[in-house]
Design an enzyme around this catalytic site. Structure first.
Site, PDB file in Angstrom:
ATOM      1  N   SER A  51       7.829   8.857  11.944  1.00  0.00           N
ATOM      2  CA  SER A  51       6.636   8.683  11.121  1.00  0.00           C
ATOM      3  C   SER A  51       6.977   8.919   9.661  1.00  0.00           C
ATOM      4  O   SER A  51       7.393  10.015   9.270  1.00  0.00           O
ATOM      5  CB  SER A  51       5.544   9.672  11.558  1.00  0.00           C
ATOM      6  OG  SER A  51       4.601   9.843  10.509  1.00  0.00           O
TER       7      SER A  51
ATOM      8  N   GLY B 235      -5.218   7.810   5.653  1.00  0.00           N
ATOM      9  CA  GLY B 235      -4.333   8.777   6.302  1.00  0.00           C
ATOM     10  C   GLY B 235      -3.097   9.056   5.463  1.00  0.00           C
ATOM     11  O   GLY B 235      -2.611  10.194   5.397  1.00  0.00           O
TER      12      GLY B 235
ATOM     13  N   ARG C 252      -5.912   1.749  18.298  1.00  0.00           N
ATOM     14  CA  ARG C 252      -5.620   0.309  18.203  1.00  0.00           C
ATOM     15  C   ARG C 252      -5.197  -0.309  19.527  1.00  0.00           C
ATOM     16  O   ARG C 252      -5.196  -1.537  19.637  1.00  0.00           O
ATOM     17  CB  ARG C 252      -4.578   0.045  17.110  1.00  0.00           C
ATOM     18  CG  ARG C 252      -5.179   0.188  15.735  1.00  0.00           C
ATOM     19  CD  ARG C 252      -4.234  -0.239  14.628  1.00  0.00           C
ATOM     20  NE  ARG C 252      -4.922  -0.112  13.345  1.00  0.00           N
ATOM     21  CZ  ARG C 252      -4.305   0.055  12.187  1.00  0.00           C
ATOM     22  NH1 ARG C 252      -2.986   0.106  12.135  1.00  0.00           N
ATOM     23  NH2 ARG C 252      -5.007   0.145  11.070  1.00  0.00           N
TER      24      ARG C 252
ATOM     25  N   GLN D  42       4.929   9.135   7.339  1.00  0.00           N
ATOM     26  CA  GLN D  42       3.969  10.065   6.731  1.00  0.00           C
ATOM     27  C   GLN D  42       4.426  11.506   6.930  1.00  0.00           C
ATOM     28  O   GLN D  42       4.349  12.326   6.009  1.00  0.00           O
ATOM     29  CB  GLN D  42       2.582   9.837   7.316  1.00  0.00           C
ATOM     30  CG  GLN D  42       2.032   8.469   6.924  1.00  0.00           C
ATOM     31  CD  GLN D  42       0.622   8.226   7.391  1.00  0.00           C
ATOM     32  OE1 GLN D  42       0.059   9.025   8.130  1.00  0.00           O
ATOM     33  NE2 GLN D  42       0.052   7.119   6.970  1.00  0.00           N
TER      34      GLN D  42
ATOM     35  N   LYS E 197       0.831  -1.212   0.000  1.00  0.00           N
ATOM     36  CA  LYS E 197       0.000   0.000   0.000  1.00  0.00           C
ATOM     37  C   LYS E 197       0.867   1.264   0.000  1.00  0.00           C
ATOM     38  O   LYS E 197       0.623   2.191  -0.775  1.00  0.00           O
ATOM     39  CB  LYS E 197      -0.918  -0.036   1.231  1.00  0.00           C
ATOM     40  CG  LYS E 197      -1.871   1.140   1.338  1.00  0.00           C
ATOM     41  CD  LYS E 197      -3.115   0.779   2.145  1.00  0.00           C
ATOM     42  CE  LYS E 197      -2.877   0.715   3.636  1.00  0.00           C
ATOM     43  NZ  LYS E 197      -2.743   2.042   4.253  1.00  0.00           N
ATOM     44  N   SER E 198       1.867   1.304   0.855  1.00  0.00           N
ATOM     45  CA  SER E 198       2.709   2.508   0.946  1.00  0.00           C
ATOM     46  C   SER E 198       3.405   2.790  -0.383  1.00  0.00           C
ATOM     47  O   SER E 198       3.472   3.938  -0.841  1.00  0.00           O
ATOM     48  CB  SER E 198       3.788   2.323   2.023  1.00  0.00           C
ATOM     49  OG  SER E 198       3.202   2.232   3.283  1.00  0.00           O
TER      50      SER E 198
ATOM     51  N   ASP F 234       2.152  -1.188  11.825  1.00  0.00           N
ATOM     52  CA  ASP F 234       0.832  -1.628  11.343  1.00  0.00           C
ATOM     53  C   ASP F 234       0.520  -3.078  11.708  1.00  0.00           C
ATOM     54  O   ASP F 234      -0.593  -3.546  11.496  1.00  0.00           O
ATOM     55  CB  ASP F 234       0.757  -1.456   9.819  1.00  0.00           C
ATOM     56  CG  ASP F 234       0.692   0.019   9.429  1.00  0.00           C
ATOM     57  OD1 ASP F 234       0.354   0.854  10.292  1.00  0.00           O
ATOM     58  OD2 ASP F 234       0.998   0.329   8.266  1.00  0.00           O
TER      59      ASP F 234
HETATM   60  C1  S3P Z   1       2.609   4.771   6.234  1.00  0.00           C
HETATM   61  C2  S3P Z   1       3.244   5.086   7.408  1.00  0.00           C
HETATM   62  C3  S3P Z   1       2.786   4.633   8.729  1.00  0.00           C
HETATM   63  C4  S3P Z   1       1.758   3.510   8.622  1.00  0.00           C
HETATM   64  C5  S3P Z   1       0.754   3.750   7.543  1.00  0.00           C
HETATM   65  C6  S3P Z   1       1.429   3.905   6.189  1.00  0.00           C
HETATM   66  C7  S3P Z   1       3.153   5.315   4.968  1.00  0.00           C
HETATM   67  O1  S3P Z   1       2.198   5.713   9.397  1.00  0.00           O
HETATM   68  O2  S3P Z   1       1.110   3.315   9.857  1.00  0.00           O
HETATM   69  O3  S3P Z   1      -0.171   2.662   7.471  1.00  0.00           O
HETATM   70  O4  S3P Z   1       2.809   4.796   3.899  1.00  0.00           O
HETATM   71  O5  S3P Z   1       3.943   6.266   5.030  1.00  0.00           O
HETATM   72  P1  S3P Z   1       3.106   6.724  10.280  1.00  0.00           P
HETATM   73  O6  S3P Z   1       4.198   7.143   9.416  1.00  0.00           O
HETATM   74  O7  S3P Z   1       2.221   7.875  10.614  1.00  0.00           O
HETATM   75  O8  S3P Z   1       3.518   5.934  11.461  1.00  0.00           O
END
Ligand code: S3P
Length: 452
Positions: A183, A111, A363, A185, A36-37, A332
């Protein structure tokens, strides 16, 4: 203070659920869908590249389709494969080619889409507003808005949450940002803005987070400098389109890895799974618990991601201590890791995992509630939980619309004393379309129901 859990999510005519029979011993071989990422990033970088980016193995889940729809609304042409197995094609519009979307961009449950696109959109010459479903509308967005404002972005949130309202950029400058949490993200949002900023953009993290953005930017021709816990870039002239292969998602594989550890007499093989070292915490944690997991590395995928076939056999698991240093590398996978802990011998203590409270559900709370509903001994802590292994009962678990909670308790059902009904399974499609079918292929009995 711990917030009340979000309510059950009913869609359309009823609540989608799974009724899972216990007792199956998983066996066989499957290929899980794409990561997914990496899929989100291949769409986003492809959209702002020069030329056509071809993507093999893209995850066509609801979250990634939300990213694709947002980019399409801003003028990028994205072609789905005409025959299954063919590649996706993203016609890049160049770094400056995105157009103002006709309305709000609805990112559903995702998110990752919202945080990364905030980084991309705060650098554009048009304004935009990002919204999502009832879960996403409660998630914290200041964690990306704060550093982006330091770069010169004009972003408003509603009490820290979406809608995220982004004003037309008047130019960004690079910053040297010390992120308060590890993080990917946050890091990725800043680096995306950094593609447009004057000077160097540097992010330093307190722990290791997934590095797909760094690897993929490099594969698009951007110079990415990594030093210890820091990463820095400077605005490139262009991103160069190319062909990307998305490996299988280790976060999706994790459900069947745990299921196989708990039940598989004959063994399970998961083909072509991404094993980027910033993602393999789940394998390390399970091995510490005593799991027999063999990782046979295959050639690196186009786009720079390591890939492997993973073979798992039934193992006797024992409880361990898991602390902050293990958390980001398996963030995750905690729901299903806690299922493993509940079926292990002895006590598992998790600390330093407060980030779990701001995922698609809280969670820590949803896992504790679910395990308790099945009769497990578990104690909630502000930053984790203590799980004592023992037998699980049949019963009913509410996923609260969180895909990973739904899938984790589907695996827990394998070990329960009777059938387990999991409520609110619709959002499994956000990350793992075909989850129940893949489970059935390995021998699970998962009945899909709609409860009115
Ligand atoms: C992700 C980063 C993670 C993860 C999310 C996907 C990404 O979040 O939990 O499902 O694709 O960058 P965080 O970076 O906020 O921990």
């Amino acid at each position: 203070m711990i917030d009340e859990q979000k309510p059950s999510v009913a869609h359309g005519d009823g609540i989608e659920s799974y009724l899972v029979e216990p007792g199956s011993s998983l066996a066989g071989e499957i290929t899980v869908p794409g990561d997914k990422s990496i899929s989100h990033r291949s769409l986003m970088f492809g959209a702002i590249a020069d030329g056509i980016t071809e993507i093999d193995g893209l995850l066509a889940s609801e979250d990634c389709l939300a990213t694709a729809a947002a980019l399409t609304a801003m003028g990028a042409k994205i072609e789905a494969p005409e025959t299954p197995g063919d590649c996706w094609r993203v016609h890049g519009v160049g770094l400056r080619g995105l157009k103002r979307p006709p309305g709000d961009l609805d990112l559903g449950n995702s998110g990752t889409s919202m945080r990364l696109l905030t980084g991309l959109l705060c650098a554009q010459g048009f304004s935009s507003t990002l919204v999502g479903d009832s879960s996403l509308m409660t998630r914290p967005m200041e964690r990306v808005a704060v550093p982006l404002r330091q770069m010169g972005a004009r972003i408003k949130t509603s009490d820290g949450r979406p809608p995220v309202m982004i004003e037309r950029s008047q130019g960004l400058v690079g910053i040297d940002y010390q992120a308060p949490v590890a993080s990917a993200q946050i890091k990725s949002a800043i680096l995306l803005a950094g593609l447009y900023a004057k000077g160097v953009t540097r992010v330093t993290e307190p722990g290791v987070s997934r590095d797909h953005t760094e690897r993929m930017l490099a594969s698009f021709g951007v110079t990415v400098v990594r030093k210890g816990m820091s990463v820095e870039i400077e605005a490139p002239g262009a991103l160069k389109a190319h062909r990307i292969a998305v490996p299988g998602d280790l976060s999706s594989a994790a459900f069947f890895i745990v299921g196989a550890c708990l039940t598989s007499d004959k063994g399970v093989t998961l083909r072509s799974v991404g094993v980027n070292p910033t993602r393999t915490g789940v394998i390390e944690i399970l091995r510490k618990m005593g799991a027999k997991i063999d990782v046979a590395t295959a050639p690196t995928a186009k786009g720079g991601e390591p890939v492997a076939d993973i073979r798992i056999a039934k193992s006797r698991l024992k409880g361990i201590n898991i602390d902050a240093s293990d958390v980001a590398l398996a963030i995750d996978e905690f729901p299903v890791l806690m299922v493993a802990a509940a079926c292990a011998e002895g006590v598992t203590r998790v600390s330093g995992a407060e980030e779990l409270r701001v995922k698609e559900s809280d969670r820590i709370r949803t896992v504790v509630d679910g395990l308790m509903a099945l009769g497990a001994k578990v104690e909630e802590k502000p930053d984790g939980m203590i799980v004592t292994g023992g037998p699980l009962n049949g019963g009913e678990v509410d996923s609260h619309g969180d895909h990973r909670i739904a899938m984790a308790f589907t695996i827990a059902a394998l070990m329960a004393g009777g059938p387990v009904r999991i409520l609110n399974t619709r959002n499994v499609a956000t990350s793992f379309p075909g989850f129940a079918e893949h489970g059935a292929r390995l021998g699970m009995t998962i009945n899909k129901e709609t409860i009115s």
